[in-house]
Scaffold this active site. Structure first.
Site: not given
Length: 447
Positions: A266, A259
């Protein structure tokens, strides 16, 4: 059991609501009076599917309450969960000022045995600092009260946090105290009935487990993005490659989707913090440094593709953007790939017409009246008058759009897909030009 949660952010509120939902008596404490006031009135400050109904139900049942009174919070629970933020410091390390402030508050007000539970993501060795901070306050008061510190890292995915908490893969408990173990076993008994998910270890191992888990997942993503970029240049199809390697059970299909880069609260922060921790103990984590570098570069890939399509000049172009949150089912835009794309486009003189199902208010809060940004009420409105369409977030409502309408609305029938939602052959049938991540030689983006 009576439980106190310090912090009503993402982790604290989900933890408090889910513990209350199985019958515990939970008091959530936060210094932000505005946030506590809103929570008491039923307003949830974050978007997480299912969280609002759980909070409402347990507030009405009297099992979930909120306060800004530190003394009340410390007096409430035998278990004191610390779930405050650990933002990155200037050097990339985790800032522990809020964690240690809570520990000092507990030491300042406790009058009997407490278990202090680190739920926040913290560097290895934080348990020692929490213990020292609480003990210093007790010494100042001249008290010899007993307490234990436990590391109990969270493993919640934004957008699926309720299910993750209610049906955990594992419950990691870091402590050498049998007394604390027994209390935590009782806390988590309702989530542990079908089979034993409790994993006990020392505090430092528990602290490292959280960082190692996120670093491993981030590594898988960056690795696939590297292979996708190679795939483009070799004329291969990364989706075929993904299926080919994912069928190997040693690799699996989880987190091998290429992607336009990972974001959120996080992965970026934790990878950086772990590399800093390694450096502090005289070890250079070269693989983790590369994971971070690959991800930072990947966030520019969509802009490179758009720029290449327009022969290096996007000035005056209008880009329709679908997806602003860093992932679907959240309004969180921290480190979101869409932010990097928009900022690259604005620097190059382009305009953005954006839509996201949940992150519109957050975008407005971050960018205000940013010149070159128009927030649209629907994904269809974002297309009107735009030159091309770019997709940054894989929301379900983007998966099966009306391609004929998209082609008709855009000045040029072009989609740049940062999440590989569609099949190239299908887009060709609609007469559209389709640029995805790693899907063949025509995707090559070097300008």
């Amino acid at each position: 059991m009576k439980i106190t949660i310090f912090g009503t952010g993402y982790v604290g509120l989900v933890t408090g609501a889910c513990l209350a939902d199985v019958g515990h008596d939970v008091l959530c404490m936060d210094v932000d009076e505005n946030k506590i006031g809103k929570l008491k009135n039923g307003h949830i400050p974050i978007y997480e599917p299912g969280l609002d109904s759980i909070v409402k139900h347990n507030v009405e049942a009297g099992r979930l309450n909120f306060t800004t009174d530190t003394e009340q919070a410390v007096g409430h629970g035998a278990l004191q969960f610390i779930a405050v933020g650990t933002p990155p410091d200037e050097d990339g390390s985790a800032d522990l000022q809020y964690v240690t402030a809570v520990a000092r508050s507990i030491g300042q007000y406790m009058t009997d045995y407490k278990v202090i539970v680190d739920k926040s993501t913290v560097p290895v060795g934080t348990g020692d600092k929490v213990y020292a901070a609480a003990r210093a306050e007790l010494d100042r008061r001249g008290l010899e009260l007993e307490f234990d510190v436990v590391s109990n890292p969270e493993f919640l995915k934004e957008g699926a946090a309720i299910n993750d908490f209610m049906k955990p893969d594992r419950i990691v408990i870091g402590t050498d105290s049998e007394r604390a173990q027994d209390l935590l076993r009782e806390v988590y008994y309702p989530f542990n009935r079908s089979h034993d998910r409790m994993i006990y270890m020392d505090i430092r191992s528990a602290e490292l487990t959280k960082y190692a888990a996120n670093a491993m997942l981030a590594t898988k993503i960056s690795f696939m993005n590297e292979i996708a970029n190679i795939s483009e240049r070799l004329g291969a199809d990364i989706e075929a490659v993904r299926r080919g390697i994912g069928s190997d059970p040693r690799i699996g299909y989880h987190f091998i989707y290429p992607g336009c880069g990972y974001g959120g609260s996080c992965f970026p922060k934790d990878v950086t913090a772990l590399t800093r921790t390694a450096r502090d103990c005289d070890y250079e984590a070269r693989l983790l440094n590369a994971v971070d570098e690959v991800n930072a570069a990947q966030k520019h890939v969509l802009f490179d593709k758009v720029s290449h399509y327009f022969q290096g000049n996007v000035e005056g172009k209008v880009v329709a953007l679908w997806g602003l949150a860093f992932k679907p089912n959240t309004d969180d835009m921290r480190e979101a790939s869409a932010r990097m794309l928009m900022e690259d486009l604005w620097k190059a003189g382009a305009k953005v017409q954006a839509f996201d199902p949940e992150a519109m208010e957050e975008t407005q809060r971050i960018y205000g009246d940013q010149e070159g940004l128009q927030l649209c009420g629907t994904k269809e409105q974002a297309l009107k008058g735009a030159d091309v369409l770019v997709i940054c977030t894989e929301w379900k409502e983007f998966r099966s759009p009306d391609f004929a309408s998209i082609a008709a609305a855009l000045k040029e029938p072009v989609i740049f897909d940062g999440r590989n939602l569609y099949e190239p052959e299908m887009l060709e049938r609609y007469g559209m030009i389709y640029y995805a991540i790693g899907r063949g030689r025509n995707q090559f983006t070097a300008v």
